[in-house]
Design a protein around this motif. Structure first.
Motif, PDB file in Angstrom:
ATOM      1  N   LEU A   1      -9.192 -12.004 -35.532  1.00 17.35           N
ATOM      2  CA  LEU A   1      -9.202 -12.377 -36.875  1.00 17.35           C
ATOM      3  C   LEU A   1     -10.279 -11.519 -37.735  1.00 17.35           C
ATOM      4  O   LEU A   1      -9.479 -10.513 -38.932  1.00 17.35           O
ATOM      5  N   VAL A   2     -11.043 -11.650 -37.443  1.00 15.87           N
ATOM      6  CA  VAL A   2     -12.478 -11.140 -37.997  1.00 15.87           C
ATOM      7  C   VAL A   2     -11.912  -9.235 -37.789  1.00 15.87           C
ATOM      8  O   VAL A   2     -12.158  -8.551 -39.156  1.00 15.87           O
ATOM      9  N   GLY A   3     -11.942  -8.835 -36.701  1.00 13.82           N
ATOM     10  CA  GLY A   3     -11.458  -7.278 -36.698  1.00 13.82           C
ATOM     11  C   GLY A   3     -10.773  -6.529 -37.498  1.00 13.82           C
ATOM     12  O   GLY A   3     -10.823  -5.479 -38.474  1.00 13.82           O
ATOM     13  N   GLY A   4      -9.943  -7.894 -37.353  1.00 14.17           N
ATOM     14  CA  GLY A   4      -8.144  -7.405 -38.446  1.00 14.17           C
ATOM     15  C   GLY A   4      -8.692  -7.364 -39.659  1.00 14.17           C
ATOM     16  O   GLY A   4      -8.203  -6.225 -40.738  1.00 14.17           O
ATOM     17  N   LEU A   5      -9.135  -8.482 -41.108  1.00 15.83           N
ATOM     18  CA  LEU A   5      -9.653  -8.594 -41.789  1.00 15.83           C
ATOM     19  C   LEU A   5     -10.443  -7.228 -42.122  1.00 15.83           C
ATOM     20  O   LEU A   5     -10.057  -6.970 -43.533  1.00 15.83           O
TER      21      LEU A   5
END
Length: 531
Positions: free
Chosen positions: A7-11
């Motif tokens: 999720l952090v990577g996608g964000l």
């Protein structure tokens, strides 16, 4: 843990893609973006339109409102203009939400492929800008796809889905969650992207998502409030107006318009919660502007009450506000305005020093020394600001303008130094009560009038970039050079024939040398315009 990392990577990809696309759009807009800002008048409707267009271009309402705080702090925008732009920024930010709510992930590889090819194989700045837009678009949707995949397993966790449903039953909790997420991420578009990712996977129903959406709208105010720290009172009021407007809009929707809006968006897209969210976001912001716009003066008055006048505080306006670096083309225009301020201050330094010399005025000499320190301070601030500006994503054709301004500012500072030299000569004339012969005084005045004419011309030239004026400055400089040589020869003749004292003779030669150097620096500025 894997979900959080993904999720952090996608964000991160989402934020970077949004930033890259915004930079590309800004560079492509360039002068047009500057002209859009110049459309600002006391007409609040125009302010709303400008705020909408600028936010759609730079892809961030937070950046727009931070910029507004900067404009108000610089004294180039009033509060009545600022409230219109702030309202428009809320509408402009809905573009990103609308974009990501469509299932366009399939276009991401195509966009990335075309963007990379254009970036690698084209040397034209316009094509490079288009490639940045395409790359940003592709990275943004790749990030969105990552977030959707990251949250997909959460649908199997009943505890998580039940917790989200509670937000629909207790809106204040959802409001708080949306506020905190946006305050942390510092981007309502990014937090909206995460919300749409959850909705797209069927994890969060619309009633539970709406309070979070409204909370995000208040959370985005944190950025402008933080940016107003250290700014003047009017800039703080602009940030408070942003908060007041968003809180008022949220209250209206939570109390009165929530059910009607849900009914409308579900009819438009019955089975797509992501599209329902995006449409609610758009309706929410447009309706808030339409409902609150008639009360804009009231918001300004409320901000004035919250941040009252304080006579002990002085507002030192400057065009060099770092918040405006968010839009480099506008920051460059403001740097030019500050350079003009420096030009006028330097002129006062020159005029005071010459008045001190010719009229033996102690007051003028003191003024010249005091103003020269101001000139040095202007140089320090301008060069620091230009250094920061040069590190931003400036459009290619503006880079030369930045280099020229560096040199122009240094030329102005050197004119200040020569004015200080003349003030020091004036001090000697006053202290020793040295008299200049009428002939020498007339020659000084003749040369000084030419130098003054050149200085007045460069004051216009800095903004107009008129090549005809630049040629005129160079022509006058040639005359000043000839005059200096001629006057030097005449004066040496007078010295040899004992027509003037040694002391006055040395001061005379020093004076005309400094005046000639002032004209030289004017000529440097003119030559850069021609080149």
């Amino acid at each position: 843990m894997d979900i959080a990392i993904s999720l952090v990577g996608g964000l991160g990809l989402f934020l970077y893609g949004m930033s890259l696309m915004g930079e590309g759009l800004q560079k492509s807009a360039g002068d047009k973006l500057k002209r859009i800002i110049e459309l600002l008048t006391s007409n609040i409707i125009m302010g709303v339109l400008v705020g909408t267009v600028v936010t759609a271009i730079i892809q961030s309402s937070s950046a727009t409102t931070v910029m507004v705080v900067g404009f108000v702090n610089a004294g180039i925008m009033g509060l009545s203009q600022a409230i219109g732009v702030i309202m428009g920024a809320n509408i402009g930010t809905t573009v990103t939400a609308q974009l990501v709510s469509f299932k366009l992930e399939g276009l991401a590889p195509i966009s990335l492929g075309i963007g990379i090819i254009l970036y690698l194989f084209s040397s034209k700045s316009k094509t490079k800008n288009i490639s940045e837009i395409l790359l940003g678009f592709g990275i943004l949707f790749t990030g969105m796809d990552f977030m959707k995949e990251a949250v997909e397993p959460l649908a199997e966790f009943k505890g998580f889905t039940d917790a989200l449903i509670i937000f629909g039953q207790k809106p204040l909790l959802g409001l708080l969650a949306g506020f905190v997420i946006t305050a942390v991420v510092q981007s309502s578009s990014a937090s909206m992207g995460m919300l749409i990712a959850l909705a797209a996977q069927g994890i969060i129903p619309l009633p539970a998502a709406l309070p979070i959406l409204y909370g995000q709208n208040i959370g985005t105010c944190v950025t402008s409030l933080i940016s107003s720290i250290g700014a003047n009172r009017n800039a703080k009021r602009a940030a408070v107006m942003h908060l007041l407007f968003n809180v008022m809009g949220t209250m209206i929707f939570l109390l009165f318009l929530n059910k009607p809006v849900v009914s409308i968006v579900t009819k438009i897209d019955p089975n797509d919660v992501a599209r329902q969210l995006a449409n609610t976001h758009t309706l929410f912001n447009i309706a808030s502007v339409l409902l609150i716009l008639p009360f804009s003066k009231l918001i300004v008055k409320m901000a004035m009450k919250i941040i009252p006048e304080d006579d002990s505080e002085s507002d030192n306006n400057t065009y060099l506000d770092e918040r405006i670096l968010e839009t480099p083309s506008i920051a460059l225009g403001n740097t030019l305005k500050e350079t003009l301020e420096m030009t006028n201050v330097t002129k006062e330094c020159l005029y005071n020093s010459m008045d001190g010399f010719l009229n033996k005025s102690k007051k003028s000499v003191e003024n010249a020394f005091k103003i020269e320190k101001e000139v040095n301070e202007y140089q320090r601030k301008l060069l620091n600001y230009l250094l920061k500006l040069s590190k931003t994503s400036l459009p290619g054709h503006f880079i030369e303008d930045v280099d020229n301004l560096f040199n122009t500012i240094n030329d102005l500072e050197r004119i200040g130094d020569h004015s200080e030299n003349i003030a020091e000569l004036a001090t000697i004339v006053i202290d020793k009560d040295i008299n200049i012969s009428p002939t020498a005084e007339k020659e000084i005045n003749d040369m000084y009038s030419k130098v003054k004419e050149n200085y007045e011309l460069i004051t216009t030239l800095i903004t107009s970039k008129d090549k005809e004026l630049a040629n005129k400055v160079i022509k006058i400089e040639i005359e000043v050079d000839k005059m200096e040589k001629s006057l030097r020869a005449h004066h040496i003749y007078r010295l040899n024939n004992n027509e003037c004292s040694i002391d006055s003779g040395i001061l005379y030669l020093e004076l005309i040398s400094n005046l000639e150097r002032v004209s030289d620096h004017c000529c440097n500025i003119a030559q850069r315009i021609l080149n």
